[in-house]
Design a protein around this motif. Structure first.
Motif, PDB file in Angstrom:
ATOM      1  N   PHE A 105      31.219  46.038  59.371  1.00  0.00           N
ATOM      2  CA  PHE A 105      32.440  46.039  60.014  1.00  0.00           C
ATOM      3  C   PHE A 105      32.593  44.546  59.129  1.00  0.00           C
ATOM      4  N   LYS A 106      31.525  43.669  58.510  1.00  0.00           N
ATOM      5  CA  LYS A 106      31.996  42.457  57.531  1.00  0.00           C
ATOM      6  C   LYS A 106      32.901  43.028  56.437  1.00  0.00           C
ATOM      7  N   TYR A 107      32.096  43.720  55.722  1.00  0.00           N
ATOM      8  CA  TYR A 107      32.377  44.556  54.599  1.00  0.00           C
ATOM      9  C   TYR A 107      33.610  45.330  54.425  1.00  0.00           C
ATOM     10  N   ILE A 108      34.427  46.471  55.508  1.00  0.00           N
ATOM     11  CA  ILE A 108      35.112  46.544  55.863  1.00  0.00           C
ATOM     12  C   ILE A 108      36.555  45.583  55.501  1.00  0.00           C
ATOM     13  N   VAL A 109      35.901  44.422  56.353  1.00  0.00           N
ATOM     14  CA  VAL A 109      37.335  43.653  57.103  1.00  0.00           C
ATOM     15  C   VAL A 109      37.340  43.057  54.917  1.00  0.00           C
ATOM     16  N   ALA A 110      36.170  42.542  54.898  1.00  0.00           N
ATOM     17  CA  ALA A 110      36.598  42.274  53.643  1.00  0.00           C
ATOM     18  C   ALA A 110      37.448  42.757  52.412  1.00  0.00           C
ATOM     19  N   SER A 111      37.119  44.593  52.514  1.00  0.00           N
ATOM     20  CA  SER A 111      37.381  45.260  51.149  1.00  0.00           C
ATOM     21  C   SER A 111      39.783  44.880  52.422  1.00  0.00           C
ATOM     22  N   LEU A 112      39.676  45.147  53.256  1.00  0.00           N
ATOM     23  CA  LEU A 112      41.037  46.012  53.236  1.00  0.00           C
ATOM     24  C   LEU A 112      41.829  44.243  53.809  1.00  0.00           C
ATOM     25  N   PHE A 113      40.975  43.549  53.508  1.00  0.00           N
ATOM     26  CA  PHE A 113      42.184  41.731  53.421  1.00  0.00           C
ATOM     27  C   PHE A 113      42.074  41.720  51.584  1.00  0.00           C
ATOM     28  N   ARG A 114      41.166  41.860  50.802  1.00  0.00           N
ATOM     29  CA  ARG A 114      42.306  42.513  49.962  1.00  0.00           C
ATOM     30  C   ARG A 114      43.033  43.155  49.591  1.00  0.00           C
ATOM     31  N   VAL A 115      42.638  44.178  50.070  1.00  0.00           N
ATOM     32  CA  VAL A 115      43.607  45.365  49.123  1.00  0.00           C
ATOM     33  C   VAL A 115      45.046  45.038  50.140  1.00  0.00           C
ATOM     34  N   SER A 116      45.042  44.356  51.024  1.00  0.00           N
ATOM     35  CA  SER A 116      46.285  43.810  51.899  1.00  0.00           C
ATOM     36  C   SER A 116      47.163  42.850  51.393  1.00  0.00           C
ATOM     37  N   TRP A 117      46.760  41.748  50.829  1.00  0.00           N
ATOM     38  CA  TRP A 117      47.313  40.863  50.184  1.00  0.00           C
ATOM     39  C   TRP A 117      47.726  41.182  48.636  1.00  0.00           C
ATOM     40  N   GLY A 118      46.879  42.434  48.243  1.00  0.00           N
ATOM     41  CA  GLY A 118      46.792  42.781  46.633  1.00  0.00           C
ATOM     42  C   GLY A 118      48.656  43.289  46.889  1.00  0.00           C
ATOM     43  N   PHE A 119      48.084  44.295  48.355  1.00  0.00           N
ATOM     44  CA  PHE A 119      49.538  45.423  47.942  1.00  0.00           C
ATOM     45  C   PHE A 119      50.654  45.025  48.632  1.00  0.00           C
ATOM     46  N   THR A 120      50.859  44.004  49.290  1.00  0.00           N
ATOM     47  CA  THR A 120      51.455  43.232  49.940  1.00  0.00           C
ATOM     48  C   THR A 120      52.541  42.652  48.429  1.00  0.00           C
ATOM     49  N   LEU A 121      51.597  42.468  47.836  1.00  0.00           N
ATOM     50  CA  LEU A 121      52.468  41.601  46.468  1.00  0.00           C
ATOM     51  C   LEU A 121      53.011  42.528  45.723  1.00  0.00           C
ATOM     52  N   ALA A 122      52.675  43.345  45.818  1.00  0.00           N
ATOM     53  CA  ALA A 122      52.900  44.419  44.601  1.00  0.00           C
ATOM     54  C   ALA A 122      54.210  44.540  45.381  1.00  0.00           C
ATOM     55  N   VAL A 123      54.018  44.834  46.520  1.00  0.00           N
ATOM     56  CA  VAL A 123      55.536  45.476  47.312  1.00  0.00           C
ATOM     57  C   VAL A 123      56.826  44.885  47.252  1.00  0.00           C
ATOM     58  N   ILE A 124      56.261  43.286  47.401  1.00  0.00           N
ATOM     59  CA  ILE A 124      56.985  42.082  47.950  1.00  0.00           C
ATOM     60  C   ILE A 124      57.669  42.261  45.915  1.00  0.00           C
ATOM     61  N   ILE A 125      56.979  41.678  45.330  1.00  0.00           N
ATOM     62  CA  ILE A 125      57.663  42.299  44.088  1.00  0.00           C
ATOM     63  C   ILE A 125      57.892  43.202  43.360  1.00  0.00           C
TER      64      ILE A 125
END
Ligand SMILES: Nc1ncnc2c1ncn2[C@@H]1O[C@H](COP(=O)(O)OP(=O)(O)O)[C@@H](O)[C@H]1O
Ligand SMILES: [Mg+2]
Lengths: 256, 331
Positions: free
Chosen positions: B131-151
């Motif tokens: 669970f911890k590792y999945i959350v860590a990976s999803l956290f990084r994807v969410s941030w990087g991906f959201t930034l990419a969409v916003i820009i």
């Protein structure tokens, strides 16, 4: 009193080769009076859309001027709404939102009232929440007409708005358009390649020639409405335009 | 043709009273088109007498015209549903059996069997790592991906619209685009150290290009008639972007976003193998380095695949909204 005057408008497009140019419109002169329903007919490809786009301010003429209420036209204006040949209804908005598109400056209550009135006028009540891709071609064209009317323009430009519809739907749409025009008292400039359509609708018909197009003749259709499609007056006007356009009324005979 | 068979326009210029108007002039908006005739009334019945699915507002969805015996059946029969489940599940069972047998027959003690992998996953759950590792990976994807969409989305819309800006920036984008995000890893570590910022930066790089490029293409391929209609209604530049350009391009933008999310998920795993010490990518590298636990390596791979599938299914849901469904051809 003239709503629109077209003064000596000519149009050339750049051709394929350098320095080559296609002459499309040649010294077009015409006037449209307030509240008048004017049709422009001409063979396909003669430059009808080009002329209407110049009049509406989407294209700039090579030479000549277009005046609306005495003011030269330089750009499109919400006081003159264009109904497009290739349906311009926004597919991402439902019927209600499309019809209200030109009413962004009104209050919500005002807007809803106006929208309901025009949806009703084009017989689309019950379809307010439908999206354009769920409607038939005729219904989409009604949405566009309602959107144009709701914006309360002085003039409506229509470029073969019923061209993609089948015969019966077209007949029905024409009757509705005349009814709406009579009640709303708009000025309408309507382009079509269909001679019958022009005679059924217009106060006056401007007949265009082949390219480079000129206005060959102006036919006054001084027939009372409702118009009967087999009355001698109707047939006479129709035959006159057929003749001007150099077409035979007998199928199978070569054009003169 | 009788004298009054086809009458155009009303003798009375006024509009008929509201109640009568539809009955007189609009009883059937389009005489020849079946869609328009009966409002909201079911126009076809499923084989089992179920009412057909109607869309919002009571408008009938365009009905498929059927000829002869073949009827468009809704809801699909239970048999069809059953097969949709049986086929992939059966195939998976076959694959797992073959995998297990292959490992056993070859006598390999390096490669895990499906059973080993399943026990590995259970072990990870028990240690609280999965669970911890999945959350860590999803956290990084969410941030990087959201930034990419916003820009990426606004940048793409602007570049698609202003051709001079496009001319200036497009070569730059086209040169950066083919550089794999993996190639940026050394620089990312140099700039951000071993922290979440490094993989977030890499994910951003991986997803911003597909998003920008698909947004540019969407604007450039926009139907001119929408633009002309918008100009006719006198929209300001801001309104034009928000109400017309963005909306007209949204279906294609969503497609770009789907592709970008797939790439982002590929990249997070690669980035975590190098730049951080948590996440599913780290799990795989760590399991190998700390005692050749290939059962955990494959367990990590299985989780990456499953989560990738779920992410794609989620983005696909976006394509079902009425506001964009028109953009995907016939449903
Ligand atoms: N942007 C353009 N560039 C070059 N030629 C054009 C352009 N637009 C229209 N034309 C040409 O002008 C002629 C008239 O076109 P159009 O006004 O669309 O005709 P109509 O509406 O009468 O069918 C056609 O021959 C067409 O090919
Ligand atoms: Mg045309």
């Amino acid at each position: 009193m003239t709503a629109v005057s077209i003064r000596n408008v000519s149009m050339r497009f750049a051709g394929k080769k350098n320095g080559d140019s296609i002459r499309v419109l040649e010294n077009i002169d015409a006037e449209v009076a307030h509240g008048e329903f004017v049709c422009i007919v001409g063979p396909s490809g003669c430059g009808k859309s080009t002329l209407l786009n110049i009049v509406a301010g989407f294209l700039k003429a090579t030479s000549g001027d277009v005046l609306v209420e005495g003011e030269p036209v330089i750009a499109p204006d919400p006081r003159r709404i264009f109904v497009f040949q290739e349906n311009g209804v926004f597919p991402w908005l439902n019927v209600h939102e499309n019809v209200g598109f030109g009413l962004r400056k009104q209050t919500r209550a005002q807007r809803d009232q106006t929208i309901a009135r025009y949806i009703d006028m084009v017989s689309l009540a019950g379809f307010e929440n439908a999206y354009p891709h769920e409607l038939s071609g005729g219904m989409r064209q009604r949405v566009e007409i309602a959107r144009a009317l709701a914006a309360n323009p002085d003039i409506i430009y229509m470029d073969e708005p019923f061209g993609a519809l089948d015969f019966l739907t077209r007949l029905k749409m024409r009757a509705d358009l005349v009814r709406i025009w009579q009640s709303e008292k708009k000025t309408i400039l309507f382009v079509t390649h269909d001679i019958e359509e022009a005679v059924q609708l217009a106060d006056r018909v401007l007949v265009m020639s082949n390219r480079p197009a000129t206005i060959q003749e102006v036919v006054d259709v001084d027939l009372p409405r409702p118009r009967h499609l087999d009355s001698p007056g109707y047939l006479e006007k129709r035959d006159r335009i057929f003749k001007v356009m150099g077409m035979s009324l007998r199928v199978g005979e070569t054009a003169t | 043709m009788s004298a009054d068979s086809e009458i155009l326009g009303s003798a009375l210029p006024a509009r008929p009273p509201a109640g009568a108007s539809r009955a007189v002039s609009g009883a059937s908006p389009d005489t020849s088109e079946p869609v328009a005739t009966d409002l909201g009334a079911p126009t076809s019945q499923g084989v089992f007498g179920a009412a057909p699915k109607t869309t919002r507002g009571g408008a009938c969805a365009p009905q498929k015209r059927v000829s002869g015996k073949k009827l468009f059946v809704w809801p699909p029969s239970t048999d069809a549903l059953l097969w949709r489940i049986v086929r992939p599940v059966g195939m998976a069972a076959l694959f797992l059996t073959a995998w297990g047998l292959a490992v056993r027959w070859s006598g390999s003690d390096l490669f895990p069997t499906p059973g080993n992998v399943a026990r590995g996953i259970v072990e990870l759950i028990q240690k609280g790592l999965l669970f911890k590792y999945i959350v860590a990976s999803l956290f990084r994807v969410s941030w990087g991906f959201t930034l990419a969409v916003i820009i990426g989305v606004p940048l793409g819309l602007v570049l698609g619209w202003y051709s001079r800006a496009f001319q200036a920036l497009n070569p730059f984008i086209q040169i950066l685009r083919p550089i794999s995000p993996i190639a940026w890893i050394p620089l990312a570590i140099l700039w951000f150290g071993v922290s979440d910022a490094a993989p977030i930066f890499l994910i951003f790089l991986a997803s911003v290009f597909p998003i920008t490029v698909s947004s540019i293409a969407a604007v450039q391929n926009m139907q001119p008639v929408y633009l002309r209609a918008a100009l006719n209604f006198g929209l300001s530049t801001g309104e034009l972007f928000r109400q017309v350009i963005f909306r007209a391009c949204l279906p294609q933008i969503i497609t770009g976003i789907r592709i970008a999310l797939g790439v982002a998920w590929l990249v997070v795993v690669a980035a975590e193998m190098i730049a951080v010490n948590s996440g599913l990518g780290y799990l795989i590298i760590d399991a190998r380095n700390a005692g050749k636990r290939y059962d955990l390596v494959v367990a990590g791979m299985v989780m990456i695949g499953l989560i990738g599938l779920v992410l794609d299914l989620l983005v696909r849901q976006l394509e079902k909204f009425d506001e964009v469904r028109w953009g995907y051809g016939r449903k």
